[in-house]
Design an enzyme around this catalytic site. Structure first.
Site, mmCIF file in Angstrom:
data_model
loop_
_atom_site.group_PDB
_atom_site.id
_atom_site.type_symbol
_atom_site.label_atom_id
_atom_site.label_comp_id
_atom_site.label_asym_id
_atom_site.label_seq_id
_atom_site.Cartn_x
_atom_site.Cartn_y
_atom_site.Cartn_z
ATOM 1 C CG HIS A 1 19.311 -4.698 -17.953
ATOM 2 N ND1 HIS A 1 18.683 -5.884 -18.284
ATOM 3 C CD2 HIS A 1 20.637 -4.939 -18.045
ATOM 4 C CE1 HIS A 1 19.603 -6.794 -18.562
ATOM 5 N NE2 HIS A 1 20.797 -6.245 -18.433
ATOM 6 C CG ASP B 1 26.010 -4.873 -12.745
ATOM 7 O OD1 ASP B 1 25.438 -4.951 -13.842
ATOM 8 O OD2 ASP B 1 26.505 -5.868 -12.150
ATOM 9 C CB ILE B 2 25.376 -7.357 -7.868
ATOM 10 C CG1 ILE B 2 25.762 -7.874 -6.493
ATOM 11 C CG2 ILE B 2 25.375 -8.491 -8.880
ATOM 12 C CD1 ILE B 2 24.613 -8.267 -5.644
ATOM 13 C CG HIS C 1 27.230 -10.780 -22.711
ATOM 14 N ND1 HIS C 1 27.040 -10.264 -21.446
ATOM 15 C CD2 HIS C 1 28.363 -11.504 -22.645
ATOM 16 C CE1 HIS C 1 28.023 -10.653 -20.664
ATOM 17 N NE2 HIS C 1 28.837 -11.403 -21.359
ATOM 18 C CD GLN C 2 18.030 -9.500 -22.392
ATOM 19 O OE1 GLN C 2 17.807 -9.786 -23.567
ATOM 20 N NE2 GLN C 2 17.159 -8.863 -21.635
ATOM 21 C CG HIS D 1 24.870 -2.873 -18.646
ATOM 22 N ND1 HIS D 1 25.338 -3.642 -17.614
ATOM 23 C CD2 HIS D 1 24.076 -3.694 -19.378
ATOM 24 C CE1 HIS D 1 24.861 -4.876 -17.712
ATOM 25 N NE2 HIS D 1 24.087 -4.936 -18.786
ATOM 26 C CG ASN E 1 24.185 -6.868 -23.380
ATOM 27 O OD1 ASN E 1 24.823 -6.307 -24.268
ATOM 28 N ND2 ASN E 1 24.684 -7.092 -22.178
#
Ligand code: 5GP
Length: 137
Positions: A98, A29-30, A91-92, A100, A85
């Protein structure tokens, strides 16, 4: 237009790749909640988990423990959260399904959880479970 994750999978946008197979692609994740926060993404570009076809769902399920083991080995963490999410309300932010995988460290780095536990209403619960069983059948 392709999602940002499809563009990452295609190599059009750089990423720190962790794993890939015919159905799944995983990368860091960035904006990690903790170092080693991984996103595990099916190549099928659908917005929500419940839209995945069986092949991608199965591959995603198989990839998660594999990526989790690698994440634990690389970070030294012993605890982690799996977060997924669905919908902006939940909170998507990226409309491409995807998962996490987020390591959790003693110092608090990782996923913060606001868990507002309620009290079960057994009448309501019985009706809901019956409705779900009917839907699945
Ligand atoms: P969501 O809130 O949709 O479940 O999470 C989307 C995640 O994607 C966020 O944690 C965000 O940091 C990550 N993300 C968004 N854009 C990029 C990107 O271009 N590269 C990477 N590696 N992660 C991204």
């Amino acid at each position: 237009m392709a999602s940002i994750f499809t563009r990452i999978i295609r190599g059009e946008i750089p990423c720190h790749r962790v794993h890939e197979d015919a159905h799944v692609f995983a990368f860091l994740d960035i904006a990690p909640l903790a170092p080693g926060h991984v996103l595990v993404v099916p190549r099928q570009e659908v917005e929500f988990l419940h839209q995945l076809d069986d092949a991608h769902a199965a591959a995603l399920g198989a990839a998660l423990p594999k990526v989790a083991r690698a994440m634990l080995a690389a970070t030294g963490a012993s605890a982690y959260n799996l977060l997924q999410n669905n919908g902006a309300l939940a909170h998507q932010a990226v409309p491409h399904v995807h998962m996490h995988l987020i390591p959790r460290f003693e110092d608090g780095r990782g996923l913060g959880i606001g868990w507002r536990a309620g009290q079960i209403d057994h009448g309501e619960a019985a009706a809901l479970a019956a409705r779900m069983r009917e839907f699945i059948a």
